[in-house]
Design a protein around this motif. Structure first.
Motif, PDB file in Angstrom:
ATOM      1  N   SER A  19       0.824  -1.209   0.000  1.00  0.00           N
ATOM      2  CA  SER A  19       0.000   0.000   0.000  1.00  0.00           C
ATOM      3  C   SER A  19       0.856   1.256   0.000  1.00  0.00           C
ATOM      4  O   SER A  19       0.532   2.240  -0.674  1.00  0.00           O
ATOM      5  N   VAL A  20       1.950   1.237   0.747  1.00  0.00           N
ATOM      6  CA  VAL A  20       2.861   2.391   0.776  1.00  0.00           C
ATOM      7  C   VAL A  20       3.409   2.650  -0.625  1.00  0.00           C
ATOM      8  O   VAL A  20       3.462   3.793  -1.080  1.00  0.00           O
ATOM      9  N   ARG A  21       3.808   1.598  -1.323  1.00  0.00           N
ATOM     10  CA  ARG A  21       4.305   1.744  -2.690  1.00  0.00           C
ATOM     11  C   ARG A  21       3.228   2.315  -3.613  1.00  0.00           C
ATOM     12  O   ARG A  21       3.501   3.184  -4.435  1.00  0.00           O
ATOM     13  N   GLU A  22       1.999   1.822  -3.485  1.00  0.00           N
ATOM     14  CA  GLU A  22       0.907   2.313  -4.328  1.00  0.00           C
ATOM     15  C   GLU A  22       0.603   3.779  -4.048  1.00  0.00           C
ATOM     16  O   GLU A  22       0.386   4.562  -4.975  1.00  0.00           O
ATOM     17  N   ILE A  23       0.587   4.179  -2.785  1.00  0.00           N
ATOM     18  CA  ILE A  23       0.257   5.555  -2.404  1.00  0.00           C
ATOM     19  C   ILE A  23       1.340   6.524  -2.858  1.00  0.00           C
ATOM     20  O   ILE A  23       1.045   7.592  -3.391  1.00  0.00           O
ATOM     21  N   THR A  24       2.595   6.152  -2.659  1.00  0.00           N
ATOM     22  CA  THR A  24       3.706   7.080  -2.926  1.00  0.00           C
ATOM     23  C   THR A  24       4.232   6.991  -4.346  1.00  0.00           C
ATOM     24  O   THR A  24       4.848   7.940  -4.837  1.00  0.00           O
ATOM     25  N   GLY A  25       4.068   5.864  -5.004  1.00  0.00           N
ATOM     26  CA  GLY A  25       4.650   5.663  -6.322  1.00  0.00           C
ATOM     27  C   GLY A  25       6.128   5.329  -6.261  1.00  0.00           C
ATOM     28  O   GLY A  25       6.793   5.283  -7.293  1.00  0.00           O
ATOM     29  N   LEU A  26       6.643   5.090  -5.063  1.00  0.00           N
ATOM     30  CA  LEU A  26       8.062   4.764  -4.881  1.00  0.00           C
ATOM     31  C   LEU A  26       8.288   3.261  -4.942  1.00  0.00           C
ATOM     32  O   LEU A  26       7.401   2.477  -4.599  1.00  0.00           O
ATOM     33  N   SER A  27       9.484   2.878  -5.316  1.00  0.00           N
ATOM     34  CA  SER A  27       9.857   1.464  -5.292  1.00  0.00           C
ATOM     35  C   SER A  27      10.247   1.070  -3.873  1.00  0.00           C
ATOM     36  O   SER A  27      10.518   1.933  -3.020  1.00  0.00           O
ATOM     37  N   THR A  28      10.296  -0.210  -3.637  1.00  0.00           N
ATOM     38  CA  THR A  28      10.697  -0.712  -2.320  1.00  0.00           C
ATOM     39  C   THR A  28      12.095  -0.228  -1.962  1.00  0.00           C
ATOM     40  O   THR A  28      12.326   0.249  -0.839  1.00  0.00           O
ATOM     41  N   SER A  29      13.020  -0.313  -2.901  1.00  0.00           N
ATOM     42  CA  SER A  29      14.395   0.106  -2.603  1.00  0.00           C
ATOM     43  C   SER A  29      14.462   1.602  -2.304  1.00  0.00           C
ATOM     44  O   SER A  29      15.209   2.027  -1.411  1.00  0.00           O
ATOM     45  N   SER A  30      13.673   2.411  -3.006  1.00  0.00           N
ATOM     46  CA  SER A  30      13.649   3.855  -2.730  1.00  0.00           C
ATOM     47  C   SER A  30      13.094   4.138  -1.342  1.00  0.00           C
ATOM     48  O   SER A  30      13.617   4.997  -0.616  1.00  0.00           O
ATOM     49  N   ILE A  31      12.050   3.435  -0.965  1.00  0.00           N
ATOM     50  CA  ILE A  31      11.463   3.619   0.367  1.00  0.00           C
ATOM     51  C   ILE A  31      12.491   3.317   1.443  1.00  0.00           C
ATOM     52  O   ILE A  31      12.700   4.130   2.364  1.00  0.00           O
ATOM     53  N   TYR A  32      13.154   2.184   1.355  1.00  0.00           N
ATOM     54  CA  TYR A  32      14.126   1.817   2.391  1.00  0.00           C
ATOM     55  C   TYR A  32      15.360   2.715   2.368  1.00  0.00           C
ATOM     56  O   TYR A  32      15.906   3.048   3.425  1.00  0.00           O
ATOM     57  N   PHE A  40      12.074   9.613   4.844  1.00  0.00           N
ATOM     58  CA  PHE A  40      10.804   8.906   4.741  1.00  0.00           C
ATOM     59  C   PHE A  40      10.450   8.348   6.111  1.00  0.00           C
ATOM     60  O   PHE A  40      11.347   7.997   6.881  1.00  0.00           O
ATOM     61  N   PRO A  41       9.162   8.269   6.431  1.00  0.00           N
ATOM     62  CA  PRO A  41       8.763   7.760   7.755  1.00  0.00           C
ATOM     63  C   PRO A  41       9.287   6.347   8.023  1.00  0.00           C
ATOM     64  O   PRO A  41       9.351   5.508   7.119  1.00  0.00           O
ATOM     65  N   LYS A  42       9.659   6.121   9.265  1.00  0.00           N
ATOM     66  CA  LYS A  42      10.133   4.804   9.676  1.00  0.00           C
ATOM     67  C   LYS A  42       8.957   3.843   9.812  1.00  0.00           C
ATOM     68  O   LYS A  42       7.846   4.232  10.152  1.00  0.00           O
ATOM     69  N   GLN A  43       9.231   2.602   9.566  1.00  0.00           N
ATOM     70  CA  GLN A  43       8.232   1.559   9.747  1.00  0.00           C
ATOM     71  C   GLN A  43       8.106   1.212  11.226  1.00  0.00           C
ATOM     72  O   GLN A  43       8.984   1.516  12.024  1.00  0.00           O
ATOM     73  N   ILE A  44       7.008   0.564  11.563  1.00  0.00           N
ATOM     74  CA  ILE A  44       6.747   0.128  12.931  1.00  0.00           C
ATOM     75  C   ILE A  44       6.772  -1.396  12.955  1.00  0.00           C
ATOM     76  O   ILE A  44       6.126  -2.045  12.125  1.00  0.00           O
ATOM     77  N   GLN A  45       7.535  -1.939  13.884  1.00  0.00           N
ATOM     78  CA  GLN A  45       7.614  -3.402  14.029  1.00  0.00           C
ATOM     79  C   GLN A  45       6.330  -3.900  14.683  1.00  0.00           C
ATOM     80  O   GLN A  45       5.998  -3.511  15.793  1.00  0.00           O
ATOM     81  N   LEU A  46       5.599  -4.754  13.983  1.00  0.00           N
ATOM     82  CA  LEU A  46       4.354  -5.310  14.518  1.00  0.00           C
ATOM     83  C   LEU A  46       4.556  -6.680  15.134  1.00  0.00           C
ATOM     84  O   LEU A  46       3.812  -7.082  16.019  1.00  0.00           O
ATOM     85  N   GLY A  47       5.531  -7.385  14.663  1.00  0.00           N
ATOM     86  CA  GLY A  47       5.835  -8.722  15.147  1.00  0.00           C
ATOM     87  C   GLY A  47       7.239  -9.073  14.719  1.00  0.00           C
ATOM     88  O   GLY A  47       7.958  -8.241  14.160  1.00  0.00           O
ATOM     89  N   SER A  48       7.642 -10.298  14.949  1.00  0.00           N
ATOM     90  CA  SER A  48       9.011 -10.675  14.626  1.00  0.00           C
ATOM     91  C   SER A  48       9.308 -10.591  13.132  1.00  0.00           C
ATOM     92  O   SER A  48      10.433 -10.313  12.733  1.00  0.00           O
ATOM     93  N   ASN A  49       8.312 -10.813  12.294  1.00  0.00           N
ATOM     94  CA  ASN A  49       8.509 -10.750  10.840  1.00  0.00           C
ATOM     95  C   ASN A  49       7.494  -9.853  10.151  1.00  0.00           C
ATOM     96  O   ASN A  49       7.154 -10.072   8.986  1.00  0.00           O
ATOM     97  N   SER A  50       7.009  -8.845  10.852  1.00  0.00           N
ATOM     98  CA  SER A  50       5.949  -8.020  10.293  1.00  0.00           C
ATOM     99  C   SER A  50       6.173  -6.552  10.631  1.00  0.00           C
ATOM    100  O   SER A  50       6.361  -6.197  11.792  1.00  0.00           O
ATOM    101  N   VAL A  51       6.139  -5.715   9.594  1.00  0.00           N
ATOM    102  CA  VAL A  51       6.272  -4.270   9.780  1.00  0.00           C
ATOM    103  C   VAL A  51       5.161  -3.566   9.007  1.00  0.00           C
ATOM    104  O   VAL A  51       4.576  -4.126   8.078  1.00  0.00           O
ATOM    105  N   ALA A  52       4.899  -2.320   9.399  1.00  0.00           N
ATOM    106  CA  ALA A  52       3.898  -1.507   8.721  1.00  0.00           C
ATOM    107  C   ALA A  52       4.195  -0.047   9.013  1.00  0.00           C
ATOM    108  O   ALA A  52       5.069   0.278   9.812  1.00  0.00           O
ATOM    109  N   TRP A  53       3.475   0.828   8.340  1.00  0.00           N
ATOM    110  CA  TRP A  53       3.545   2.258   8.569  1.00  0.00           C
ATOM    111  C   TRP A  53       2.160   2.704   8.993  1.00  0.00           C
ATOM    112  O   TRP A  53       1.167   2.049   8.669  1.00  0.00           O
TER     113      TRP A  53
END
Length: 71
Positions: A19-32, A40-53
């Motif tokens: 969803s972040v990629r769709e909203i911003t038009g940025l690639s994954t590598s550009s976001i990171y 760019f805003p930092k992601q939030i760790q939701l679980g051991s293998n899960s992040v979100a904004w």
């Protein structure tokens, strides 16, 4: 839940990378890359293998970019 409460808090939910990629038009590598440099805003760790904004952080970033482009 009142409409006022909903309107004020609707952006306080998590969105994933797709969803972040769709909203911003940025690639994954550009976001990171931009996250690493503080552009760019930092992601939030939701679980051991899960992040979100938060939707709000992404919307705020988009509004900032528009403001910079139009000033």
């Amino acid at each position: 839940m009142s409409l006022t409460f909903f309107s004020m808090n609707y952006q306080q939910f998590f969105i994933r990378l797709t969803s972040v990629r769709e909203i911003t038009g940025l690639s994954t590598s550009s976001i990171y890359r931009m996250m690493s440099s503080g552009e760019f805003p930092k992601q939030i760790q939701l679980g051991s293998n899960s992040v979100a904004w938060t939707k709000k952080s992404i919307d705020d970033w988009c509004h900032q970019k528009v403001a910079e482009a139009t000033s």
